[in-house]
Design an enzyme around this catalytic site. Structure first.
Site, PDB file in Angstrom:
ATOM      1  N   ASP A  21       2.295   1.209  -8.324  1.00 45.69           N
ATOM      2  CA  ASP A  21       3.361   0.218  -8.532  1.00 45.69           C
ATOM      3  C   ASP A  21       4.557   0.605  -7.668  1.00 45.69           C
ATOM      4  O   ASP A  21       5.039   1.730  -7.737  1.00 45.69           O
ATOM      5  CB  ASP A  21       3.732   0.210 -10.028  1.00 45.69           C
ATOM      6  CG  ASP A  21       4.710  -0.885 -10.389  1.00 45.69           C
ATOM      7  OD1 ASP A  21       4.508  -1.531 -11.420  1.00 45.69           O
ATOM      8  OD2 ASP A  21       5.697  -1.082  -9.645  1.00 45.69           O
TER       9      ASP A  21
ATOM     10  N   ASP B 117       3.421  -6.276  -6.263  1.00 46.90           N
ATOM     11  CA  ASP B 117       3.720  -4.862  -5.956  1.00 46.90           C
ATOM     12  C   ASP B 117       2.878  -3.877  -6.762  1.00 46.90           C
ATOM     13  O   ASP B 117       3.233  -2.717  -6.868  1.00 46.90           O
ATOM     14  CB  ASP B 117       5.216  -4.579  -6.155  1.00 46.90           C
ATOM     15  CG  ASP B 117       5.567  -4.238  -7.599  1.00 46.90           C
ATOM     16  OD1 ASP B 117       4.947  -4.816  -8.514  1.00 46.90           O
ATOM     17  OD2 ASP B 117       6.441  -3.386  -7.795  1.00 46.90           O
ATOM     18  N   GLU B 118       1.769  -4.335  -7.316  1.00 50.32           N
ATOM     19  CA  GLU B 118       1.059  -3.513  -8.292  1.00 50.32           C
ATOM     20  C   GLU B 118      -0.449  -3.730  -8.188  1.00 50.32           C
ATOM     21  O   GLU B 118      -0.897  -4.864  -8.060  1.00 50.32           O
ATOM     22  CB  GLU B 118       1.565  -3.977  -9.666  1.00 50.32           C
ATOM     23  CG  GLU B 118       1.070  -3.231 -10.829  1.00 50.32           C
ATOM     24  CD  GLU B 118       1.536  -3.879 -12.140  1.00 50.32           C
ATOM     25  OE1 GLU B 118       2.438  -4.760 -12.115  1.00 50.32           O
ATOM     26  OE2 GLU B 118       0.981  -3.526 -13.174  1.00 50.32           O
TER      27      GLU B 118
HETATM   28  P1  TTP Z   1       8.127  -4.647 -11.252  1.00 48.59           P
HETATM   29  O1  TTP Z   1       7.113  -3.727 -10.650  1.00 48.59           O
HETATM   30  O2  TTP Z   1       8.037  -4.939 -12.689  1.00 48.59           O
HETATM   31  O3  TTP Z   1       9.580  -4.054 -11.005  1.00 48.59           O
HETATM   32  P2  TTP Z   1      10.168  -3.279  -9.782  1.00 48.59           P
HETATM   33  O4  TTP Z   1       9.141  -2.983  -8.757  1.00 48.59           O
HETATM   34  O5  TTP Z   1      11.377  -4.014  -9.273  1.00 48.59           O
HETATM   35  O6  TTP Z   1      10.711  -1.953 -10.458  1.00 48.59           O
HETATM   36  P3  TTP Z   1       9.880  -0.692 -10.968  1.00 48.59           P
HETATM   37  O7  TTP Z   1      10.329   0.458 -10.133  1.00 48.59           O
HETATM   38  O8  TTP Z   1      10.269  -0.536 -12.398  1.00 48.59           O
HETATM   39  O9  TTP Z   1       8.426  -1.018 -10.783  1.00 48.59           O
HETATM   40  O10 TTP Z   1       8.111  -6.021 -10.495  1.00 48.59           O
HETATM   41  C1  TTP Z   1       7.873  -6.121  -9.085  1.00 48.59           C
HETATM   42  C2  TTP Z   1       8.745  -7.196  -8.464  1.00 48.59           C
HETATM   43  O11 TTP Z   1       8.496  -8.444  -9.103  1.00 48.59           O
HETATM   44  C3  TTP Z   1      10.212  -6.928  -8.625  1.00 48.59           C
HETATM   45  O12 TTP Z   1      10.728  -6.117  -7.589  1.00 48.59           O
HETATM   46  C4  TTP Z   1      10.805  -8.315  -8.647  1.00 48.59           C
HETATM   47  C5  TTP Z   1       9.712  -9.185  -9.228  1.00 48.59           C
HETATM   48  N1  TTP Z   1      10.018  -9.498 -10.628  1.00 48.59           N
HETATM   49  C6  TTP Z   1      10.741 -10.660 -10.926  1.00 48.59           C
HETATM   50  O13 TTP Z   1      11.088 -11.418 -10.013  1.00 48.59           O
HETATM   51  N2  TTP Z   1      11.049 -10.935 -12.231  1.00 48.59           N
HETATM   52  C7  TTP Z   1      10.699 -10.115 -13.257  1.00 48.59           C
HETATM   53  O14 TTP Z   1      11.016 -10.388 -14.434  1.00 48.59           O
HETATM   54  C8  TTP Z   1       9.951  -8.919 -12.968  1.00 48.59           C
HETATM   55  C9  TTP Z   1       9.539  -7.986 -14.067  1.00 48.59           C
HETATM   56  C10 TTP Z   1       9.649  -8.659 -11.638  1.00 48.59           C
HETATM   57 MG    MG Z   2       7.280  -2.182  -9.299  1.00 47.17          MG
END
Ligand code: TTP
Ligand code: MG
Length: 395
Positions: free
Chosen positions: A9, A103-104
């Site tokens: 992720d 992103d995962e």
């Molecule tokens: P995530 O992997 O949940 O968050 P992140 O990568 O920003 O942070 P982390 O380090 O905790 O993993 O989500 C990936 C992307 O998806 C995030 O950068 C933006 C988008 N996203 C949204 O637009 N709305 C949301 O509610 C979430 C959870 C994510």
């Molecule tokens: Mg992320």
């Protein structure tokens, strides 16, 4: 053979891409989204998280918590380009990849590496490659099952790499709050707290019967399996799912034939709904049963007319169970279907049966209700269960 599962992720993904592309934003509290009364936060940099800003938060709240936040409108093409580069690198090193969001992704490295330690070496190299190609950091989790890999990747963000082997479950996983188990939202968390269950460890140690009485058998079994570090969910690349299946583990074993029927039918219901959602039908039904000594039996039967109704799948599964297995105390019960055909490719003449057509229409209507009002909106009479008997330890 123990599996080797990766979950990867990206860290603060959209915000990290912005900070990479606009150096003046580095080290600053960056919030991706639109400020103002109708906006929500998409994500934010770790500097903004220090103020309590979070994904999906109303922008006005974020503005209150972090007035100095620098707001950036999302630039999706940039995120998609980065995502493409990242998962192309992942695919080069990991044999089976299931990408679950921009992103995962999950990866199955079983057979490609000797053990979790070897997988950690590969993952370290992969993270380095991602950084070299995109200047972005990823966090990774490695474990022997899917949900533990997911929890692991979140344990040391950003730029983390955490391995959870079976012997680490008690120390690394049990102290975490129960809501870290996928599917445990605020409502279920509240009900667990009422039972005095706060952590995953509390769940693992709790009285199974009491949990079942309060939450119903399927939720209780799901939670207990996860809390004990057990998840057999496969990693499946999208579009290549070759079978749909559902299984559950029972403690104590299922022994009452009526109960077995009920559980089997519930599995068939889930499978049938998924088939109808994907507009496919299946030719082969598979039954899997395991007893307490881990004897496992799998039986399958191929039918002439492809099926997508719970009653049809159940008919086959029950016959397989009754006529082709001898296990009568069930620790694990699974039903699966495979050999799919597109519903539209099934010649209508195969189904002159008007009753089936009516059953199908009713099932579709029930599917729609469930989609709209949740899984419990519609329950076939067969699944309606009398109130569970109180047990001695119940207050
Ligand atoms: P995530 O992997 O949940 O968050 P992140 O990568 O920003 O942070 P982390 O380090 O905790 O993993 O989500 C990936 C992307 O998806 C995030 O950068 C933006 C988008 N996203 C949204 O637009 N709305 C949301 O509610 C979430 C959870 C994510
Ligand atoms: Mg992320």
């Amino acid at each position: 053979m123990e599996r080797v599962i990766l979950h990867l992720d990206m860290d603060a993904f959209f915000a990290a891409v912005e900070q990479r592309d606009r150096p003046e934003l580095r080290g600053k509290p960056v919030i991706v989204g639109a400020p103002g009364p109708r906006g929500v936060v998409s994500t934010c940099s770790y500097e903004a998280r220090a103020f309590g800003v979070r994904s999906a938060m109303p922008s006005v709240t974020a503005q209150r918590l972090c007035p100095q936040g620098i707001w950036v409108r999302p630039n999706f093409p940039a995120y998609e380009a980065a995502s493409h580069t990242i998962f192309e690198r992942v695919a080069r090193r990991v044999p089976i990849v299931e990408q679950v969001s921009i992103d995962e992704a999950y990866g199955d490295m079983t057979g490609a590496v000797r053990d979790l330690a070897a997988a950690a070496d590969v993952t370290r190299a992969l993270k380095e490659e991602i950084r070299a190609a995109t200047s972005l950091t990823a966090s990774a989790g490695l474990s022997y099952c899917r949900f533990l890999a997911k929890i692991a990747s979140d344990l040391r963000k950003p730029d983390g790499l955490v391995v959870v082997a079976q012997e680490d479950v008690a120390t690394l996983i049990w102290p975490l709050p129960a809501r870290r188990i996928p599917g445990v939202g605020p409502k279920l968390e509240g009900r667990l707290l009422e039972l005095g269950i706060r952590t995953i460890g509390d769940l693992a140690r709790c009285n199974a019967q009491r949990l079942e009485n309060r939450l119903g058998a399927s939720t209780a079994h799901y939670l207990l399996e996860r809390a004990r570090g057990w998840d057999e969910t496969p990693i499946e690349p999208h579009g290549e799912r070759k079978q749909v299946s559902e299984e559950r583990t029972y403690l104590p074993d299922l022994a009452d034939p009526a109960e077995i029927d009920r559980e089997m039918f519930a599995r068939c219901e889930g499978i049938a709904a998924e088939l109808r959602r994907r507009e496919i039908r299946a030719r082969t039904v598979t039954l899997k049963v395991r007893d307490a000594r881990f004897n496992t039996v799998t039986r399958s039967h191929t039918v002439d007319d492809p099926v997508d109704l719970a009653t049809e799948i159940f008919e086959v599964a029950r016959t397989l169970y009754r006529e082709r297995t001898t296990i009568r105390n069930i620790r694990l019960l699974g039903v699966g279907v495979k050999d799919f055909v597109h519903a539209r490719d099934v010649p209508p003449t195969l189904f002159p049966d008007e009753r089936r057509e009516r059953a199908h229409a009713a099932a579709r209507a029930a599917d729609l209700l469930r989609e709209k009002y949740g899984a419990d909106a519609v329950r076939p009479a067969r699944l309606v269960k009398r109130a569970p008997k109180k047990t001695d330890d119940d207050p």
